[in-house]
Design an enzyme around this catalytic site. Structure first.
Site, PDB file in Angstrom:
ATOM      1  N   GLN A  10       0.837  -1.192   0.000  1.00 34.40           N
ATOM      2  CA  GLN A  10       0.000   0.000   0.000  1.00 34.40           C
ATOM      3  C   GLN A  10       0.877   1.249   0.000  1.00 34.40           C
ATOM      4  OE1 GLN A  10      -3.054  -0.612   2.845  1.00 34.40           O
ATOM      5  NE2 GLN A  10      -3.976   1.401   2.582  1.00 34.40           N
ATOM      6  N   SER A  90       4.522  -5.953   3.146  1.00 32.97           N
ATOM      7  CA  SER A  90       3.220  -5.827   3.800  1.00 32.97           C
ATOM      8  C   SER A  90       2.132  -6.455   2.940  1.00 32.97           C
ATOM      9  CB  SER A  90       2.944  -4.350   4.117  1.00 32.97           C
ATOM     10  OG  SER A  90       1.790  -4.207   4.916  1.00 32.97           O
ATOM     11  N   LEU A  91       1.201  -5.675   2.413  1.00 31.22           N
ATOM     12  CA  LEU A  91       0.158  -6.203   1.521  1.00 31.22           C
ATOM     13  C   LEU A  91       0.755  -7.032   0.387  1.00 31.22           C
ATOM     14  CD1 LEU A  91      -1.351  -5.322  -1.449  1.00 31.22           C
ATOM     15  CD2 LEU A  91      -2.704  -6.386   0.362  1.00 31.22           C
ATOM     16  N   ARG A 115      -9.021  -7.920   5.355  1.00 33.57           N
ATOM     17  CA  ARG A 115      -7.872  -7.417   6.138  1.00 33.57           C
ATOM     18  C   ARG A 115      -7.943  -5.896   6.254  1.00 33.57           C
ATOM     19  NH1 ARG A 115      -2.539  -5.632   4.463  1.00 33.57           N
ATOM     20  NH2 ARG A 115      -0.851  -6.300   5.870  1.00 33.57           N
ATOM     21  N   HIS A 199       0.861  -2.633  11.465  1.00 31.50           N
ATOM     22  CA  HIS A 199       1.949  -3.470  11.989  1.00 31.50           C
ATOM     23  C   HIS A 199       2.378  -3.143  13.418  1.00 31.50           C
ATOM     24  CE1 HIS A 199       2.196  -5.095   7.980  1.00 31.50           C
ATOM     25  NE2 HIS A 199       2.399  -3.891   7.488  1.00 31.50           N
ATOM     26  N   GLN A 248       1.723 -10.939  10.838  1.00 29.20           N
ATOM     27  CA  GLN A 248       2.154  -9.784  10.034  1.00 29.20           C
ATOM     28  C   GLN A 248       1.287  -8.557  10.264  1.00 29.20           C
ATOM     29  OE1 GLN A 248       0.846  -8.297   6.683  1.00 29.20           O
ATOM     30  NE2 GLN A 248       2.467  -8.908   5.270  1.00 29.20           N
TER      31      GLN A 248
END
Length: 309
Positions: A10, A90-91, A115, A199, A248
């Site tokens: 993102q 991440s994503l 999510r 996170h 995560q």
């Protein structure tokens, strides 16, 4: 040449992304059609025409997953790829799992939408914040966060490259800690334009709810190893993979460690598949001997394929 394929997260989205690639590879729009069918609305139109809609977390995450997969499919339509491993920031980790064959694309689209919704609802708008700290050692960033004694939390959450760490937490705590980072010698402390403090432990509750969605998924050990954000290592089995995906959500992204692991595996080049050039830009700061290509249009597809052939 030994190479790894990495997928952005993102923040790399932009209005009109992949329009050139879509003009030259029909698989791009086909991929977005698949994603749209899973979501129940036109994701391609949103990504091309609706800036505000694209920047809403619950739309950004499926749009970036679709964009990364579409770019990867455009590459594979031209040649058979054989990366040493894959990873995503991440994503982007979900994109890597789809590309590796570990996660079904339609399931992945629905999962990252869920999510995003959980992340957005976990912390009310205006309560959380994230900031990039530039020019300090990782250990100092961690210590300055630990020394914060006010209300709320602040934690180091994205270890992006040597001298670039992102912190997250409650807005006031992040703002106060930014000043402390400057006092500790940071070159810059920049608050990021995000609505969700990703996170960090403010996502603990969201992670517990997310576990329900992840546990119901069918995952496979993919065709290519995927290095996960939480430990820069591949999963040992599908249950371990699920545990890493849940962790995560509320644990730090170890991107510096992930790239160093790739280098130790013999990787010479990183290929960033999807919009933007963020990961390609971080690569040489982490390991000077590595090169990186950002694949985001038909010209960069051609250049990359020539180099890896």
């Amino acid at each position: 040449m030994k190479y790894a394929i990495v997928f952005p997260g993102q923040g790399s989205q932009s209005l009109g992304m992949l329009s050139d690639l879509a003009d030259n590879f029909s698989i791009v729009k086909d991929t977005f059609t698949e994603a749209s069918d899973a979501l129940g609305f036109d994701l391609w139109q949103l990504a091309q025409e609706d800036q505000d809609g694209l920047n809403q977390t619950q739309n950004t995450q499926p749009a970036m997953l679709a964009a990364g997969v579409a770019t990867y499919r455009a590459l594979t339509s031209e040649t058979e790829l054989s990366p040493v491993c894959m990873a995503g920031h991440s994503l982007g980790e979900y994109t890597a799992l789809v590309a590796s064959g570990a996660l079904d694309f339609s399931d992945g689209i629905k999962l990252v939408r869920k999510r995003a919704e959980l992340m957005q609802s976990a912390v009310p708008a205006g309560v959380g914040a994230m900031a990039a700290i530039l020019g300090l050692e990782d250990e100092i960033v961690v210590k300055v966060c630990a020394d914060y004694a006010g209300e709320g939390i602040v934690q180091a959450v994205n270890f992006n490259s040597n001298g670039q760490v992102v912190i997250a937490g409650n807005k006031e705590a992040v703002n106060t800690t930014c000043e402390a980072m400057k006092a500790a010698g940071a070159k810059r402390a920049v608050v990021l334009p995000v609505s969700v403090p990703s996170h960090c432990s403010l996502m603990d509750e969201a992670a517990a709810e997310f576990k329900v969605a992840v546990d119901s998924l069918e995952l496979h050990m993919g065709n290519t190893d995927v290095l996960h954000n939480v430990d820069a290592a591949k999963a040992t089995d599908t249950q371990n993979m699920k545990a890493k995906l849940v962790a995560q959500l509320h644990k730090p992204v170890l991107w510096t460690g992930t790239v160093k692991t790739m280098h130790a595996m013999g990787v010479e080049k990183l290929i960033e598949s999807g919009p933007g050039k963020v990961l390609a830009g971080l690569t040489r700061r982490i390991e000077k001997s590595l090169t990186a290509n950002a694949v985001l249009d038909s010209a960069s597809v051609s250049t990359t394929l020539e180099e890896i052939k």
